[in-house]
Design a protein around this motif. Structure first.
Motif, mmCIF file in Angstrom:
data_model
loop_
_atom_site.group_PDB
_atom_site.id
_atom_site.type_symbol
_atom_site.label_atom_id
_atom_site.label_comp_id
_atom_site.label_asym_id
_atom_site.label_seq_id
_atom_site.Cartn_x
_atom_site.Cartn_y
_atom_site.Cartn_z
ATOM 1 N N THR A 46 0.850 -1.188 0.000
ATOM 2 C CA THR A 46 0.000 0.000 0.000
ATOM 3 C C THR A 46 0.885 1.238 0.000
ATOM 4 N N TYR A 47 0.274 2.392 -0.159
ATOM 5 C CA TYR A 47 1.028 3.637 -0.196
ATOM 6 C C TYR A 47 1.769 3.868 1.121
ATOM 7 N N ASP A 48 1.103 3.598 2.243
ATOM 8 C CA ASP A 48 1.739 3.773 3.556
ATOM 9 C C ASP A 48 2.920 2.819 3.743
ATOM 10 N N GLU A 49 2.787 1.589 3.260
ATOM 11 C CA GLU A 49 3.886 0.637 3.372
ATOM 12 C C GLU A 49 5.075 1.060 2.515
ATOM 13 N N LYS A 50 4.810 1.661 1.382
ATOM 14 C CA LYS A 50 5.891 2.134 0.526
ATOM 15 C C LYS A 50 6.638 3.303 1.159
ATOM 16 N N ARG A 51 5.948 4.128 1.917
ATOM 17 C CA ARG A 51 6.531 5.337 2.489
ATOM 18 C C ARG A 51 7.175 5.125 3.856
ATOM 19 N N LYS A 52 7.006 3.950 4.453
ATOM 20 C CA LYS A 52 7.531 3.730 5.798
ATOM 21 C C LYS A 52 9.061 3.648 5.788
ATOM 22 N N SER A 53 9.644 3.923 6.915
ATOM 23 C CA SER A 53 11.090 3.870 7.056
ATOM 24 C C SER A 53 11.544 2.414 7.107
ATOM 25 N N ARG A 54 12.546 2.087 6.343
ATOM 26 C CA ARG A 54 13.075 0.720 6.326
ATOM 27 C C ARG A 54 14.429 0.640 7.021
ATOM 28 N N TYR A 55 14.988 1.770 7.373
ATOM 29 C CA TYR A 55 16.292 1.810 8.029
ATOM 30 C C TYR A 55 16.120 1.506 9.511
ATOM 31 N N ARG A 56 16.899 0.564 9.982
ATOM 32 C CA ARG A 56 16.847 0.197 11.393
ATOM 33 C C ARG A 56 18.253 0.237 11.967
ATOM 34 N N VAL A 57 18.368 0.815 13.143
ATOM 35 C CA VAL A 57 19.664 0.861 13.816
ATOM 36 C C VAL A 57 19.794 -0.420 14.630
ATOM 37 N N THR A 58 20.424 -1.404 14.044
ATOM 38 C CA THR A 58 20.630 -2.685 14.711
ATOM 39 C C THR A 58 22.046 -2.731 15.272
ATOM 40 N N ASP A 59 22.368 -3.811 15.946
ATOM 41 C CA ASP A 59 23.720 -3.968 16.492
ATOM 42 C C ASP A 59 24.764 -3.986 15.381
ATOM 43 N N ASP A 60 24.421 -4.569 14.231
ATOM 44 C CA ASP A 60 25.349 -4.597 13.108
ATOM 45 C C ASP A 60 25.642 -3.184 12.594
ATOM 46 N N VAL A 61 24.618 -2.357 12.511
ATOM 47 C CA VAL A 61 24.792 -0.986 12.048
ATOM 48 C C VAL A 61 25.629 -0.201 13.055
ATOM 49 N N LYS A 62 25.361 -0.375 14.331
ATOM 50 C CA LYS A 62 26.137 0.306 15.362
ATOM 51 C C LYS A 62 27.605 -0.109 15.305
ATOM 52 N N ALA A 63 27.853 -1.397 15.108
ATOM 53 C CA ALA A 63 29.230 -1.889 15.007
ATOM 54 C C ALA A 63 29.920 -1.302 13.778
ATOM 55 N N TYR A 64 29.220 -1.191 12.671
ATOM 56 C CA TYR A 64 29.787 -0.605 11.452
ATOM 57 C C TYR A 64 30.205 0.835 11.702
ATOM 58 N N TYR A 65 29.332 1.610 12.317
ATOM 59 C CA TYR A 65 29.660 3.003 12.618
ATOM 60 C C TYR A 65 30.830 3.099 13.608
ATOM 61 N N ARG A 66 30.863 2.228 14.594
ATOM 62 C CA ARG A 66 31.925 2.249 15.594
ATOM 63 C C ARG A 66 33.267 1.896 14.957
ATOM 64 N N VAL A 67 33.298 0.850 14.143
ATOM 65 C CA VAL A 67 34.537 0.403 13.529
ATOM 66 C C VAL A 67 35.074 1.442 12.539
ATOM 67 N N ASN A 68 34.213 2.104 11.833
ATOM 68 C CA ASN A 68 34.641 3.085 10.843
ATOM 69 C C ASN A 68 34.744 4.496 11.407
ATOM 70 N N ARG A 69 34.558 4.622 12.703
ATOM 71 C CA ARG A 69 34.730 5.876 13.439
ATOM 72 C C ARG A 69 33.822 6.990 12.944
ATOM 73 N N TYR A 70 32.584 6.637 12.632
ATOM 74 C CA TYR A 70 31.595 7.661 12.310
ATOM 75 C C TYR A 70 31.038 8.214 13.611
ATOM 76 N N PRO A 71 30.732 9.496 13.629
ATOM 77 C CA PRO A 71 30.172 10.045 14.875
ATOM 78 C C PRO A 71 28.788 9.456 15.154
ATOM 79 N N GLY A 72 28.538 9.098 16.370
ATOM 80 C CA GLY A 72 27.284 8.468 16.748
ATOM 81 C C GLY A 72 26.330 9.419 17.201
#
Length: 72
Positions: A46-72
Motif C-alpha cells: 500500500t502507499y503507507d507501506e511504501k513510504r515507511k522507514s526501512r532503516y533500522r539501527v541494529t547492532d550490526d549498524v552500530k558496530a559498522y559506525y563504531r569500527v569506521n569511526r563515524y560520529p554516533g
C-alpha cells in the motif's frame, strides 16, 4: 594467412573457434533465461507501506559506525 598444418586437414582457426564458442554460449544463455520469464505482477504494497522507514539501527549498524569511526 597460411596454416602450419599442410597435410590437407581443415584446421580450425582461432577466430572460427571463438565464433563457435560464442554461438554455443549464446544458445545456452537463451535456454537458461527462457524458463525465468514470467508475467509481471502488480505491486502488493500500500502507499503507507511504501513510504515507511526501512532503516533500522541494529547492532550490526552500530558496530559498522563504531569500527569506521563515524560520529554516533
Amino acid at each position: 594467412m597460411k596454416n602450419d598444418n599442410d597435410d590437407g586437414e581443415a584446421a580450425v582457426g582461432r577466430r572460427g573457434f571463438l565464433r563457435g564458442v560464442g554461438v554455443g554460449a549464446l544458445g545456452v544463455g537463451v535456454l537458461a533465461v527462457s524458463p525465468l520469464a514470467s508475467s509481471a505482477k502488480a505491486d502488493s504494497e500500500t502507499y503507507d507501506e511504501k513510504r515507511k522507514s526501512r532503516y533500522r539501527v541494529t547492532d550490526d549498524v552500530k558496530a559498522y559506525y563504531r569500527v569506521n569511526r563515524y560520529p554516533g
